[in-house]
Each structure stands twice: as structure tokens, then as C-alpha cells.
Design a protein around this motif. Structure first.
Motif, PDB file in Angstrom:
ATOM      1  N   ALA A 143      12.303   7.731   4.825  1.00  0.00           N
ATOM      2  CA  ALA A 143      11.075   6.925   4.855  1.00  0.00           C
ATOM      3  C   ALA A 143       9.882   7.731   4.351  1.00  0.00           C
ATOM      4  O   ALA A 143       9.732   8.902   4.695  1.00  0.00           O
ATOM      5  N   PRO A 144       9.026   7.128   3.519  1.00  0.00           N
ATOM      6  CA  PRO A 144       7.816   7.813   3.058  1.00  0.00           C
ATOM      7  C   PRO A 144       6.719   7.729   4.109  1.00  0.00           C
ATOM      8  O   PRO A 144       6.799   6.939   5.068  1.00  0.00           O
ATOM      9  N   LYS A 145       5.676   8.530   3.929  1.00  0.00           N
ATOM     10  CA  LYS A 145       4.483   8.381   4.749  1.00  0.00           C
ATOM     11  C   LYS A 145       3.710   7.159   4.275  1.00  0.00           C
ATOM     12  O   LYS A 145       3.844   6.728   3.123  1.00  0.00           O
ATOM     13  N   ALA A 146       2.935   6.586   5.158  1.00  0.00           N
ATOM     14  CA  ALA A 146       2.107   5.444   4.778  1.00  0.00           C
ATOM     15  C   ALA A 146       1.166   5.827   3.639  1.00  0.00           C
ATOM     16  O   ALA A 146       0.634   6.943   3.607  1.00  0.00           O
ATOM     17  N   GLN A 147       0.986   4.919   2.688  1.00  0.00           N
ATOM     18  CA  GLN A 147       0.137   5.089   1.500  1.00  0.00           C
ATOM     19  C   GLN A 147       0.665   6.159   0.532  1.00  0.00           C
ATOM     20  O   GLN A 147      -0.078   6.663  -0.312  1.00  0.00           O
ATOM     21  N   ALA A 148       1.948   6.477   0.630  1.00  0.00           N
ATOM     22  CA  ALA A 148       2.515   7.490  -0.259  1.00  0.00           C
ATOM     23  C   ALA A 148       2.723   6.935  -1.667  1.00  0.00           C
ATOM     24  O   ALA A 148       2.954   5.741  -1.854  1.00  0.00           O
ATOM     25  N   ASN A 149       2.629   7.836  -2.648  1.00  0.00           N
ATOM     26  CA  ASN A 149       3.000   7.553  -4.045  1.00  0.00           C
ATOM     27  C   ASN A 149       2.181   6.425  -4.678  1.00  0.00           C
ATOM     28  O   ASN A 149       2.689   5.653  -5.491  1.00  0.00           O
ATOM     29  N   VAL A 150       0.899   6.369  -4.318  1.00  0.00           N
ATOM     30  CA  VAL A 150       0.001   5.357  -4.875  1.00  0.00           C
ATOM     31  C   VAL A 150      -1.143   6.051  -5.606  1.00  0.00           C
ATOM     32  O   VAL A 150      -1.756   6.984  -5.081  1.00  0.00           O
ATOM     33  N   ASP A 190       0.808  -1.224   0.000  1.00  0.00           N
ATOM     34  CA  ASP A 190       0.000   0.000   0.000  1.00  0.00           C
ATOM     35  C   ASP A 190       0.838   1.270   0.000  1.00  0.00           C
ATOM     36  O   ASP A 190       0.310   2.379   0.092  1.00  0.00           O
ATOM     37  N   THR A 191       2.156   1.138  -0.100  1.00  0.00           N
ATOM     38  CA  THR A 191       3.055   2.292  -0.027  1.00  0.00           C
ATOM     39  C   THR A 191       4.203   2.107  -1.005  1.00  0.00           C
ATOM     40  O   THR A 191       4.677   0.991  -1.210  1.00  0.00           O
ATOM     41  N   VAL A 192       4.649   3.224  -1.599  1.00  0.00           N
ATOM     42  CA  VAL A 192       5.793   3.191  -2.514  1.00  0.00           C
ATOM     43  C   VAL A 192       6.788   4.258  -2.072  1.00  0.00           C
ATOM     44  O   VAL A 192       6.412   5.405  -1.805  1.00  0.00           O
ATOM     45  N   VAL A 193       8.048   3.888  -2.010  1.00  0.00           N
ATOM     46  CA  VAL A 193       9.117   4.846  -1.759  1.00  0.00           C
ATOM     47  C   VAL A 193       9.855   5.074  -3.071  1.00  0.00           C
ATOM     48  O   VAL A 193      10.148   4.130  -3.811  1.00  0.00           O
ATOM     49  N   MET A 194      10.108   6.340  -3.407  1.00  0.00           N
ATOM     50  CA  MET A 194      10.817   6.617  -4.654  1.00  0.00           C
ATOM     51  C   MET A 194      12.260   6.137  -4.540  1.00  0.00           C
ATOM     52  O   MET A 194      12.865   6.182  -3.458  1.00  0.00           O
ATOM     53  N   GLN A 195      12.808   5.679  -5.664  1.00  0.00           N
ATOM     54  CA  GLN A 195      14.127   5.052  -5.637  1.00  0.00           C
ATOM     55  C   GLN A 195      15.222   6.010  -5.184  1.00  0.00           C
ATOM     56  O   GLN A 195      16.242   5.586  -4.616  1.00  0.00           O
ATOM     57  N   GLU A 196      15.015   7.330  -5.377  1.00  0.00           N
ATOM     58  CA  GLU A 196      16.015   8.298  -4.933  1.00  0.00           C
ATOM     59  C   GLU A 196      16.176   8.321  -3.418  1.00  0.00           C
ATOM     60  O   GLU A 196      17.201   8.802  -2.904  1.00  0.00           O
ATOM     61  N   ASN A 197      15.173   7.832  -2.695  1.00  0.00           N
ATOM     62  CA  ASN A 197      15.213   7.821  -1.227  1.00  0.00           C
ATOM     63  C   ASN A 197      15.583   6.451  -0.676  1.00  0.00           C
ATOM     64  O   ASN A 197      15.248   6.117   0.463  1.00  0.00           O
ATOM     65  N   THR A 198      16.257   5.654  -1.499  1.00  0.00           N
ATOM     66  CA  THR A 198      16.656   4.311  -1.070  1.00  0.00           C
ATOM     67  C   THR A 198      18.120   4.061  -1.402  1.00  0.00           C
ATOM     68  O   THR A 198      18.730   4.771  -2.203  1.00  0.00           O
ATOM     69  N   SER A 199      18.651   3.027  -0.763  1.00  0.00           N
ATOM     70  CA  SER A 199      19.982   2.513  -1.076  1.00  0.00           C
ATOM     71  C   SER A 199      19.857   1.010  -1.164  1.00  0.00           C
ATOM     72  O   SER A 199      19.305   0.369  -0.248  1.00  0.00           O
ATOM     73  N   VAL A 200      20.332   0.420  -2.250  1.00  0.00           N
ATOM     74  CA  VAL A 200      20.133  -1.008  -2.484  1.00  0.00           C
ATOM     75  C   VAL A 200      21.480  -1.717  -2.573  1.00  0.00           C
ATOM     76  O   VAL A 200      22.379  -1.272  -3.296  1.00  0.00           O
TER      77      VAL A 200
END
Length: 413
Positions: free
Chosen positions: A134-141, A114-124
Motif C-alpha cells: 500500500a502507498p502512503k496517502a497522496q503518493a505519486n501525484v 488523490d493517490t496513485v499506487v505504482m503498478q509493480e505494487n499491485t496484482s490485478v
């Protein structure tokens, strides 16, 4: 000095428009067409969405999808990447707390996420995704039916379809719609003095221009056009032309021959064939105007002066034609602007002065007259992009005063 045209007995412009619209028939004939053939056509029935748009929850970003409960984990925010969802290739598995999937913009969001974090805010690192922010719950949907829900009314009967509308219909999976059938408009000019461009003028002759301008304007109204050309001042020739126009067209338009003492043949034949009212309207330009019905068609008689012909066509005939196409009447946009030039006017008639609308450095609307406002000065419209609308009661206006402006619609541009 008094204005000879402000004499009693002139019909107010708004009264003339109302009487015309009250007596013009509404569209009735319809046809089913593929949407690719429906640009500028008028809907004959409401359109209701058969689907949700979007049809499923999807990602608004390229990034990683997961369930918001994973955000409540203590310590470092990391998740295991267990799959992927691309547009047209949805993820069919499930994710548990602490797990995520790689997802692309527009891709279907699994029910377990139910939530998406944009790839710019991650490290893989390999299959481990760490949240840098961290995004807010239900973000980017984007949620199912967020744009249009199933069974929602999308367009109403009488709506004229634009290019964007065709895209919307396609997005709903609608391939065909019911539209009103096109109407046919016949155009003719009468007068022995009129010559077509390319011909040689004799003494007293003039080049006929009204018909060419009208044909261009009618092309923008998406009607079928019957061009009957120039008809000589011969009673039988005029009668034959009007009979032909009435048999083959829904609307008949002529220019000239509607002022007192002009073109007796035209008036006599119109009275003979139908019921025509010769109006004197309290508008400038365009006091003389004829409206009525022939056995099978509606008749609009425009003044002969080119500016008067075009203004009465635009302000009176176009609303009538649009009603016959199935469109409800909608007044053109008007708003206030400051005139940079003084405007001459005598009380008595509503005046549609031709002008150029622009915006100053402060972003405020200003309007400048295109110069001579004579009814024979066709360039006064050619250089304009709006009317300055002065009420019948108004007199002259000084530079710097506020006036009402009406930008030209796409028909007149």
C-alpha cells in the motif's frame, strides 16, 4: 630583480573593469521574436507565467489512482477498476470508496482521486486490483502548479536564454518574447607587416592571427560582426576604416597600436574622431589597453601580442559587450585548487596564468601550468581550460600550494 611592469601608475584591474562598465551604454533597442529564434538572446522584459505547470494534478507513475480514504478499509486491500485515464484521454467519471482507475504517467488525475499506487505494487485479476504494497496517502501525484504557478516570475529582464529556457517558455505556452536587438561589432587590424594566412611572407612580415581568434570569440557572443580586415599603415586608410566602423557598428575593436610609441596614426586618428583613454593596467598579460568612445560607438583597443589581446578581450571587452546586450555583470566562477607546478611571478600586477584544471583520484581540484606564459605564446591558451588568478600583491608560488582558479566560460572554450 624588480618587475619593470610593477612601476607606480598602473591602473588596478578591478578599477579598469569598473570604469569601463560605468561608461559603456546599456542596451535599449528591443524586438519581439519567436522563441525558436531566441537562443542566446537577452530578455528585454520579465517573463511571467500565464499558466500553472503542470496545468492539472497528474500521475507520476503508471499504476492505479484512487482516493486515500480507500486505504482505511479493513481486511484485504482490493479495489474495483472502474475506468482509465491516459495522457490526452482523461477519465471523466467519479470513483467511490473501494474503487480505482487505471492511470498512466502524466495522465490527468480526476478530482475524486488523490493517490496513485505504482503498478509493480499491485496484482490485478480482471477488474479487481489488489494492493501488494500500500502507498502512503497522496503518493505519486504531481500537483497543479507544483513546478511553476500562474503569475510566477519565471525569467528576469537581462537573462540570456539557453536551450532549456526555450523549452520552459514553450511549456508555458509562450510563443514570442521581447529581447534586446543584436549589436554590431567591427574588428580590424592595422600594420604593413601583417599578412593573411595563404599569403607569402616577406622579410619582417608575420601572419595576422588576432582578428581570426576575435572573430571566433565574437561568434559565440551572438553579435553581428563587421570584419574590416587588415588596414595598411596609411593615415587616410586608417581614418576611413575607423569612420566606416563607427558608422556601421556599436563596438569597434582593433588590436595593436596601444603601446607607447606604436602606431601614431591610430592614436592620432582616434583622438581626432573621439575620446579615447590609453590605459596601462596592472594585469599580466595585457598591460596596454585603450577604451573610449567614437561618435556612434564604443572603442576597445587591444594589445598586439596574441595572448595579451585575447586575455584583455575576454576579461574587459566581453563584460562591456554583454552590458551593451542587456546582461548585468556577473563575475566568473572562481575557487581554490592545488597547483602541481611552481608558478613564477613578481608582485605588481594581477596575473592570469594559463593552466589545465583537473581532479585527482580523491576528487580534489588540481591545476597545472601550460608552460611558458609569454604574451606571444598563443598555445598557452590553446592547451588551457582555466586561468590561475594571482593577485597583484602575490609573488611566486611553489608546487603544492593553494591558488585561485577561474575556469573558462563557453566563450573561451
Amino acid at each position: 630583480m624588480s618587475d619593470c611592469c610593477s612601476a607606480p601608475g598602473l591602473m588596478p584591474f578591478n578599477t579598469a573593469l569598473k570604469q569601463l562598465l560605468d561608461n559603456v551604454p546599456s542596451a535599449t533597442k528591443t524586438q519581439m521574436l519567436a522563441i525558436e529564434d531566441c537562443l542566446d538572446r537577452v530578455l528585454a522584459a520579465d517573463v511571467v507565467s500565464p499558466v500553472n505547470v503542470p496545468p492539472h494534478n497528474n500521475s507520476a507513475m503508471d499504476g492505479y489512482a484512487f482516493h486515500s480514504s480507500s486505504l482505511s478499509l479493513g481486511g484485504e486491500q482490493t479495489m474495483q477498476v472502474v475506468g482509465r485515464s491516459f495522457a490526452g484521454e482523461p477519465y471523466s467519471g467519479k470513483t467511490n470508496v473501494g474503487e480505482c482507475i487505471r492511470i498512466m504517467t502524466g495522465a490527468k488525475l480526476p478530482e475524486c482521486c488523490d493517490t496513485v499506487v505504482m503498478q509493480e505494487n499491485t496484482s490485478v485479476d480482471n477488474n479487481t486490483m489488489a494492493l501488494v504494497k500500500a502507498p502512503k496517502a497522496q503518493a505519486n501525484v504531481r500537483y497543479c502548479g507544483e513546478d511553476i504557478s500562474k503569475n510566477e516570475a519565471v525569467f528576469s529582464k537581462g537573462h540570456k536564454l539557453s536551450a532549456i529556457d526555450l523549452g520552459m517558455l514553450a511549456s508555458l505556452g509562450i510563443a514570442d518574447v521581447e529581447v534586446f536587438a543584436p549589436i554590431t561589432v567591427a574588428v580590424l587590424s592595422t600594420g604593413d607587416e601583417l599578412k593573411s594566412p595563404g599569403q607569402t611572407l616577406s622579410d619582417g612580415d608575420i601572419f595576422e592571427s588576432n582578428r581570426f581568434a576575435l572573430l571566433g570569440l565574437l561568434a559565440r557572443l551572438n553579435v553581428n560582426v563587421l570584419d574590416l580586415g587588415i588596414i595598411a599603415d596609411d593615415k587616410q586608410a586608417i581614418r576611413d576604416a575607423f569612420i566606416k566602423a563607427d558608422l556601421e557598428a556599436d563596438v569597434v575593436i582593433s588590436s595593436g597600436g596601444v603601446s607607447v610609441g606604436e602606431a601614431d596614426y591610430t592614436k592620432d586618428i582616434l583622438d581626432e574622431l573621439g575620446s579615447i583613454n590609453f590605459w596601462k593596467i596592472a594585469m599580466k598579460p595585457g598591460k596596454p589597453f585603450a577604451f573610449g568612445k567614437l561618435p556612434n560607438s564604443v572603442f576597445f583597443g587591444l594589445p598586439g601580442n596574441p595572448v595579451s589581446a585575447l586575455v584583455t578581450f575576454y576579461k574587459l571587452s566581453v563584460p562591456g559587450i554583454e552590458k551593451m546586450q542587456g546582461q548585468p555583470y556577473k563575475a566568473n566562477t572562481q575557487f581554490s585548487a592545488i597547483t602541481t607546478t611552481p608558478l613564477r611571478k613578481s608582485p605588481g600586477r594581477m596575473d592570469f596564468q594559463r593552466a589545465l584544471l583537473s581532479y585527482n583520484e580523491q576528487g580534489l581540484a588540481q591545476v597545472t601550468s601550460t608552460g611558458s606564459q609569454g604574451s606571444g605564446v598563443l598555445s598557452s591558451i590553446g592547451r588551457a581550460n582555466c586561468f590561475i588568478v594571482l593577485s597583484a600583491e602575490q609573488g611566486s608560488v611553489e608546487a603544492g600550494e593553494s591558488v585561485i582558479v577561474e575556469p573558462f566560460t563557453s566563450v573561451f572554450q
